[in-house]
Scaffold this motif. Structure first.
Motif, short mmCIF file in Angstrom:
data_model
loop_
_atom_site.label_atom_id
_atom_site.label_comp_id
_atom_site.label_asym_id
_atom_site.label_seq_id
_atom_site.Cartn_x
_atom_site.Cartn_y
_atom_site.Cartn_z
N CYS A 22 31.00 1.44 -14.83
CA CYS A 22 30.40 1.19 -16.15
C CYS A 22 29.10 0.41 -16.01
O CYS A 22 28.12 0.70 -16.71
N CYS A 80 34.16 8.78 -14.41
CA CYS A 80 34.72 8.24 -15.65
C CYS A 80 35.17 9.37 -16.57
O CYS A 80 36.26 9.33 -17.14
N TYR A 89 24.54 7.12 -10.61
CA TYR A 89 24.71 7.30 -12.06
C TYR A 89 25.46 8.60 -12.35
O TYR A 89 26.41 8.62 -13.13
N ASP A 90 25.04 9.68 -11.69
CA ASP A 90 25.71 10.97 -11.89
C ASP A 90 27.16 10.92 -11.45
O ASP A 90 28.05 11.44 -12.13
N ALA A 121 25.79 7.54 -21.78
CA ALA A 121 25.35 8.27 -20.59
C ALA A 121 24.63 9.55 -20.94
O ALA A 121 24.81 10.14 -21.94
N THR A 132 29.22 8.85 -13.99
CA THR A 132 29.48 9.63 -15.20
C THR A 132 30.58 10.64 -14.95
O THR A 132 31.51 10.79 -15.75
N LEU A 139 26.45 2.74 -15.15
CA LEU A 139 26.00 3.53 -16.30
C LEU A 139 25.11 2.74 -17.25
O LEU A 139 24.42 3.33 -18.08
N LEU A 177 30.26 5.80 -21.40
CA LEU A 177 30.07 7.25 -21.41
C LEU A 177 29.32 7.70 -22.67
O LEU A 177 28.56 8.67 -22.62
#
Length: 104
Positions: free
Chosen positions: A50, A77, A70-71, A104, A74, A53, A101
């Motif tokens: 988190c 999660c 980051y990808d 994101a 995402t 993100l 999320l």
């Protein structure tokens, strides 16, 4: 930005990010029981994801390692919440994951 990259590269191995991705890539192993058994480590790992993100999106354009983290965050999660929403929602970090999320 450097602190985020440092955190991504140094901290994530200690949280077993790879173990989570192995679990997510084997849907038959991703069960409510598996989430419950790993609740403490998943809480720590998802809290970390988190934070990934929450990084500044402008920074992502200039930093390939951070963009990849980051990808992956995402994906992880989203997969966990999608595969076992009931068990994942009982994790302490569930509200923060949903909020992260959403951005994101």
């Amino acid at each position: 930005a450097r602190a985020a990259v440092f955190r991504t590269m140094l901290v994530s191995p200690s949280l077993d990010v790879e173990g989570l991705f192995e679990l997510l890539q084997a849907p038959e192993r991703l069960t409510a029981a598996a989430v419950s058994e790993r609740a403490q480590s998943l809480d720590a790992l998802l809290e970390y994801l988190c934070r990934t993100l929450e990084c500044d999106l402008v920074v992502l354009r200039d930093c390939a390692p951070l963009r990849e983290a980051y990808d992956r965050a995402t994906f992880a999660c989203g997969q966990l919440l999608g595969a076992e929403p009931g068990a994942a929602s009982r994790l302490n970090c569930a509200p923060r994951v949903v909020d992260a999320l959403r951005h994101a």
